[in-house]
Enzyme design. Structure first.
Site, PDB file in Angstrom:
ATOM      1  N   LYS A 171      42.815  41.016  32.203  1.00 56.35           N
ATOM      2  CA  LYS A 171      43.919  40.166  32.131  1.00 56.35           C
ATOM      3  C   LYS A 171      43.431  38.680  32.624  1.00 56.35           C
ATOM      4  O   LYS A 171      44.024  37.632  31.870  1.00 56.35           O
ATOM      5  CB  LYS A 171      44.752  40.536  33.573  1.00 56.35           C
ATOM      6  CG  LYS A 171      45.779  39.702  34.020  1.00 56.35           C
ATOM      7  CD  LYS A 171      47.038  39.254  32.887  1.00 56.35           C
ATOM      8  CE  LYS A 171      47.966  38.384  33.505  1.00 56.35           C
ATOM      9  NZ  LYS A 171      48.959  37.899  32.430  1.00 56.35           N
ATOM     10  N   LYS A 239      45.886  29.856  39.764  1.00 56.81           N
ATOM     11  CA  LYS A 239      45.113  30.851  40.642  1.00 56.81           C
ATOM     12  C   LYS A 239      44.373  31.725  39.364  1.00 56.81           C
ATOM     13  O   LYS A 239      43.368  32.261  39.649  1.00 56.81           O
ATOM     14  CB  LYS A 239      46.210  31.759  41.322  1.00 56.81           C
ATOM     15  CG  LYS A 239      45.935  32.986  41.891  1.00 56.81           C
ATOM     16  CD  LYS A 239      46.333  34.335  41.344  1.00 56.81           C
ATOM     17  CE  LYS A 239      47.596  34.430  41.003  1.00 56.81           C
ATOM     18  NZ  LYS A 239      47.978  35.721  40.267  1.00 56.81           N
TER      19      LYS A 239
END
Ligand code: NAD
Length: 295
Positions: A171, A239
């Site tokens: 991811k 993030k």
């Protein structure tokens, strides 16, 4: 089967509603935001009173939460899933997380007799809504096989990439690539704007030519409309990129491109755009050059 869903925001909400629509499972939801809960109870889910309440009542518990520290608190905190769930419960985290956090959570679950899959997703809110989201799963193969029907009920493509940590690894690599494409798209569109080309014609070319990517398409669609309300907040993208850059550093891979994109994100956040959509990165170029990419 009783399925718990904790964190039903931009991504968790539509994924949870697809489980409600596409399966016969009893779904129990919890979120700090009561409107988000309501959007699921209106479709037939029950509202849980707390994380601990959902944990104690369910056979499988999914989470889709914003930051790694929130995931860890909900998973392993004193009133969290590991503390409240019965032995044999399966925990599936759909959030984008650091591989190390996923491994810590899995170890904490294992100590209480719970299995865990980390299952981050990609495709944005549109594909979460239409049930075609991609899920990349890290964890034990037998647990993966057992949970595959549930995962398929809200996804178009489920890939078992390896053990715990490998889902997050896939991811973070994917998102780093997508943000680099998106930032390059912002720069490209600003060049087009300054060159005076018809932006719709430029867009028609790119969407059918070698510059096309989902990062480009997303940037152009939102920039042309000036629609920067978050479907994927810049703070969350920041993030993800931070975690990807940390992973690159740990592996000794030099960053040439991602740090440039990180600085663009930092500037956008410095302009107060952290809560806006990640495509608001283009606002940095727009403010610097005093012109907007709208078409
Ligand atoms: P979001 O902020 O829209 O949703 C998160 C939800 O969690 C909110 O409704 C919030 O109220 C709830 N929440 C926060 N703390 C909680 C707690 N302690 N207990 C219960 N509920 C809590 O975020 P999102 O965009 O849905 O993202 C969720 C995750 O999915 C993130 O890790 C993000 O990086 C990832 N992700 C997002 C997208 C996207 O396009 N938005 C795409 C892929 C992955």
């Amino acid at each position: 089967m009783k399925v718990g869903f904790i964190g039903v925001g931009n991504m968790g909400g539509p994924m949870c509603r697809n489980i409600i629509r596409n399966t016969n499972h009893e779904v129990i939801v919890f979120d700090l935001n009561s409107d988000a809960v309501k959007a699921c109870t209106e479709l037939g889910a029950a509202a849980g009173a707390s994380v601990a309440d959902v944990a104690s009542r369910c056979d499988v518990i999914l989470t889709s939460l914003p930051m790694p520290n929130v995931v860890e608190q909900v998973a392993l905190g004193p009133d969290g899933i590991a503390a409240g769930a019965k032995s044999g419960t399966v925990y599936i985290d759909l959030s984008t997380n650091a591989p190390a956090t996923a491994r810590r959570c899995a170890a904490g679950m294992q100590a209480k007799g719970l299995a865990m899959l980390e299952a981050p997703v990609s495709g944005g809110t549109a594909r979460a809504k239409d049930g075609t989201i991609v899920i990349m799963v890290g964890g034990d193969a037998a647990t993966f096989e057992a949970q595959l029907p549930l995962l398929k009920s809200f996804s178009g493509e489920v890939v078992h990439v390896g053990g715990i940590g490998m889902g997050s690894t896939a991811k973070l690599i994917n998102n780093m690539l997508a943000f680099c494409n998106s930032a390059a798209a912002a720069e490209a569109l600003m060049i087009g704007k300054r060159a005076g080309i018809d932006l719709h014609k430029l867009d028609q070319v790119i969407r059918n030519a070698s510059g096309m990517s989902s990062g480009y398409a997303n940037m152009a669609t939102k920039a042309f409309k000036g629609a920067f309300d978050a479907t994927f907040a810049l703070d969350l993208a920041h993030k993800d990129l931070r975690l990807a850059m940390e992973m690159a550093d740990e592996l000794g891979v030099p960053g040439m491109i991602a740090p440039q994109v990180m600085n663009l994100m930092r500037m956008a956040r410095g302009m107060g755009l952290g809560g806006a959509d990640s495509t608001a990165m283009i606002r940095v170029y727009e403010r610097a050059l005093g012109t907007e990419v709208r078409a």
